[in-house]
Design a protein around this motif. Structure first.
Motif, PDB file in Angstrom:
ATOM      1  N   LEU A  78       0.892  -1.153   0.000  1.00 17.75           N
ATOM      2  CA  LEU A  78       0.000   0.000   0.000  1.00 17.75           C
ATOM      3  C   LEU A  78       0.929   1.201   0.000  1.00 17.75           C
ATOM      4  N   VAL A  79       0.779   2.066  -0.988  1.00 17.34           N
ATOM      5  CA  VAL A  79       1.687   3.191  -1.175  1.00 17.34           C
ATOM      6  C   VAL A  79       0.916   4.494  -1.050  1.00 17.34           C
ATOM      7  N   HIS A  80       1.435   5.383  -0.211  1.00 14.19           N
ATOM      8  CA  HIS A  80       0.819   6.700  -0.011  1.00 14.19           C
ATOM      9  C   HIS A  80       1.752   7.768  -0.571  1.00 14.19           C
ATOM     10  N   PHE A  81       1.280   8.484  -1.589  1.00 18.17           N
ATOM     11  CA  PHE A  81       1.992   9.634  -2.115  1.00 18.17           C
ATOM     12  C   PHE A  81       1.507  10.841  -1.318  1.00 18.17           C
ATOM     13  N   LYS A  82       2.280  11.244  -0.320  1.00 15.44           N
ATOM     14  CA  LYS A  82       1.850  12.281   0.619  1.00 15.44           C
ATOM     15  C   LYS A  82       1.518  13.600  -0.061  1.00 15.44           C
ATOM     16  N   MET A 121      -3.315   7.259  -2.637  1.00 10.54           N
ATOM     17  CA  MET A 121      -2.856   5.957  -2.168  1.00 10.54           C
ATOM     18  C   MET A 121      -3.118   4.925  -3.252  1.00 10.54           C
ATOM     19  N   PHE A 122      -2.211   3.943  -3.328  1.00  5.25           N
ATOM     20  CA  PHE A 122      -2.333   2.898  -4.342  1.00  5.25           C
ATOM     21  C   PHE A 122      -2.035   1.521  -3.767  1.00  5.25           C
ATOM     22  N   LYS A 173      -6.066   2.590  -7.527  1.00  4.28           N
ATOM     23  CA  LYS A 173      -6.076   3.754  -6.639  1.00  4.28           C
ATOM     24  C   LYS A 173      -7.020   3.480  -5.472  1.00  4.28           C
ATOM     25  N   ILE A 174      -6.572   3.787  -4.276  1.00  2.58           N
ATOM     26  CA  ILE A 174      -7.361   3.541  -3.067  1.00  2.58           C
ATOM     27  C   ILE A 174      -8.087   4.819  -2.687  1.00  2.58           C
ATOM     28  N   ARG A 175      -9.358   4.689  -2.497  1.00  8.06           N
ATOM     29  CA  ARG A 175     -10.171   5.851  -2.145  1.00  8.06           C
ATOM     30  C   ARG A 175     -10.534   5.816  -0.659  1.00  8.06           C
ATOM     31  N   ASN A 176     -10.519   6.999  -0.082  1.00  6.32           N
ATOM     32  CA  ASN A 176     -11.028   7.135   1.284  1.00  6.32           C
ATOM     33  C   ASN A 176     -12.549   7.103   1.194  1.00  6.32           C
ATOM     34  N   THR A 177     -13.145   6.464   2.168  1.00  4.76           N
ATOM     35  CA  THR A 177     -14.600   6.493   2.243  1.00  4.76           C
ATOM     36  C   THR A 177     -14.976   6.949   3.643  1.00  4.76           C
ATOM     37  N   ALA A 178     -16.234   7.250   3.832  1.00  5.21           N
ATOM     38  CA  ALA A 178     -16.686   7.632   5.168  1.00  5.21           C
ATOM     39  C   ALA A 178     -16.493   6.484   6.147  1.00  5.21           C
ATOM     40  N   SER A 179     -16.539   5.260   5.634  1.00  5.96           N
ATOM     41  CA  SER A 179     -16.437   4.093   6.507  1.00  5.96           C
ATOM     42  C   SER A 179     -15.007   3.629   6.758  1.00  5.96           C
ATOM     43  N   PHE A 180     -14.111   3.782   5.771  1.00 11.88           N
ATOM     44  CA  PHE A 180     -12.753   3.247   5.871  1.00 11.88           C
ATOM     45  C   PHE A 180     -11.729   4.279   5.400  1.00 11.88           C
ATOM     46  N   PRO A 181     -10.778   4.647   6.252  1.00 12.82           N
ATOM     47  CA  PRO A 181      -9.773   5.647   5.850  1.00 12.82           C
ATOM     48  C   PRO A 181      -8.871   5.189   4.689  1.00 12.82           C
ATOM     49  N   VAL A 182      -8.557   3.891   4.627  1.00 14.07           N
ATOM     50  CA  VAL A 182      -7.719   3.336   3.552  1.00 14.07           C
ATOM     51  C   VAL A 182      -8.416   2.072   3.052  1.00 14.07           C
ATOM     52  N   HIS A 183      -9.424   2.259   2.222  1.00 16.24           N
ATOM     53  CA  HIS A 183     -10.269   1.139   1.800  1.00 16.24           C
ATOM     54  C   HIS A 183      -9.590   0.343   0.683  1.00 16.24           C
ATOM     55  N   TYR A 184      -8.563  -0.424   1.060  1.00 19.77           N
ATOM     56  CA  TYR A 184      -7.766  -1.159   0.083  1.00 19.77           C
ATOM     57  C   TYR A 184      -8.439  -2.435  -0.419  1.00 19.77           C
ATOM     58  N   LEU A 185      -9.511  -2.886   0.217  1.00 18.20           N
ATOM     59  CA  LEU A 185     -10.175  -4.110  -0.251  1.00 18.20           C
ATOM     60  C   LEU A 185     -10.787  -3.940  -1.643  1.00 18.20           C
ATOM     61  N   GLU A 186     -11.199  -2.729  -1.991  1.00 15.94           N
ATOM     62  CA  GLU A 186     -11.729  -2.486  -3.333  1.00 15.94           C
ATOM     63  C   GLU A 186     -10.637  -2.710  -4.382  1.00 15.94           C
ATOM     64  N   ALA A 187      -9.430  -2.185  -4.123  1.00 10.75           N
ATOM     65  CA  ALA A 187      -8.315  -2.348  -5.056  1.00 10.75           C
ATOM     66  C   ALA A 187      -7.892  -3.821  -5.116  1.00 10.75           C
ATOM     67  N   LEU A 188      -7.906  -4.489  -3.964  1.00  7.84           N
ATOM     68  CA  LEU A 188      -7.583  -5.919  -3.930  1.00  7.84           C
ATOM     69  C   LEU A 188      -8.581  -6.697  -4.780  1.00  7.84           C
ATOM     70  N   ASN A 189      -9.846  -6.366  -4.685  1.00  5.32           N
ATOM     71  CA  ASN A 189     -10.876  -7.019  -5.489  1.00  5.32           C
ATOM     72  C   ASN A 189     -10.645  -6.773  -6.983  1.00  5.32           C
ATOM     73  N   THR A 190     -10.305  -5.549  -7.354  1.00  5.13           N
ATOM     74  CA  THR A 190     -10.011  -5.220  -8.747  1.00  5.13           C
ATOM     75  C   THR A 190      -8.847  -6.067  -9.245  1.00  5.13           C
ATOM     76  N   TYR A 191      -7.814  -6.204  -8.421  1.00  6.84           N
ATOM     77  CA  TYR A 191      -6.649  -7.024  -8.768  1.00  6.84           C
ATOM     78  C   TYR A 191      -7.072  -8.487  -8.987  1.00  6.84           C
ATOM     79  N   LEU A 192      -7.895  -9.012  -8.120  1.00  5.76           N
ATOM     80  CA  LEU A 192      -8.317 -10.407  -8.236  1.00  5.76           C
ATOM     81  C   LEU A 192      -9.177 -10.640  -9.470  1.00  5.76           C
TER      82      LEU A 192
END
Length: 175
Positions: free
Chosen positions: A112-116, A121-122, A154-173
Motif C-alpha cells: 500500500l503506497v501513499h503519495f503524501k 494511495m495505491f 487507486k485507493i479511495r477514502n470512504t466515510a467508513s474506511f480511511p484506507v479502503h484497500y479491499l476495493e483495489a484488492l478485489n479489482t486485482y483479483l
C-alpha cells in the motif's frame, strides 16, 4: 545497523490509518489483518518517562501486515513517499523473497503506497514491485514513478474506511 529514535518511524500516520481500517474490517467481518511488530532491542531508555529513546532492529522484518480476507491469505507492507515516485531503497531483498514465498503458497502479496504530497494511495501488486526491484538491482531506475501506478488500483477514502484497500484488492483479483 538501523536505529529507531525519538522522531519515531516514518510513515506512522499512514500505518495508523491502515490500522484503523483493519479494525473496521474486523468489526464488519470483512478481514482479519494483524500488524506484525518490528522486533527491536532497546539500548537507551528514559526511565522517568518510561520510553525507549534509542534502539536497534534486532532482526530483519518481513512485511508490516499479514492476515486473511474472505478466505484469501494476504500480506502487505505500507510505504509512504513525499516524492512523485516510490524510492526502492527502503525495500529489501528479504522482503521481496518473503512476498515471493507467500505467493508460491497461493497468497496475495502487495504494497500500500501513499503519495503524501499528492494525497493519493495505491495498491501495488508484489509482481510489479518485484519487476521494478529486479531492474533497480541491474542498475536501472531506483524508484517507481507515479505514472507506473495503475489508476484502477487507486485507493479511495470512504466515510467508513480511511484506507479502503479491499476495493483495489478485489479489482486485482478480477483482472
Amino acid at each position: 545497523m538501523a536505529y529507531w529514535n525519538t522522531r519515531g518511524l516514518r510513515g506512522s500516520s499512514f500505518e495508523e490509518m491502515i490500522n484503523l481500517t483493519n479494525q473496521l474490517y474486523l468489526q464488519q467481518k470483512l478481514a482479519v489483518i494483524q500488524k506484525i511488530p518490528t522486533p527491536i532491542t532497546p539500548i537507551e531508555v528514559n526511565n522517568h518517562e518510561r520510553i525507549i529513546t534509542k534502539a536497534y532492529f534486532g532482526e530483519k522484518s518481513t512485511v508490516d501486515y499479514i492476515g486473511v480476507v474472505q478466505g484469501i491469505a494476504v500480506c502487505f507492507d505500507a510505504k509512504e513517499t513525499q516524492y512523485k515516485n516510490l524510492p526502492l531503497k527502503n525495500i529489501h531483498s528479504h522482503q521481496i523473497a518473503f512476498m515471493d514465498d507467500f505467493m508460491q503458497q497461493d497468497g496475495i502479496a502487495f504494497l500500500l503506497v501513499h503519495f503524501k504530497t499528492m494525497a493519493e494511495m495505491f495498491f501495488l501488486p508484489a509482481e510489479q514491485l518485484k519487476r521494478h526491484y529486479e531492474l533497480s538491482q541491474q542498475g536501472k531506475r531506483k524508484s517507481i514513478p507515479y505514472s507506473e501506478f495503475d489508476q484502477d488500483y487507486k485507493i479511495r477514502n470512504t466515510a467508513s474506511f480511511p484506507v479502503h484497500y479491499l476495493e483495489a484488492l478485489n479489482t486485482y483479483l478480477m483482472k
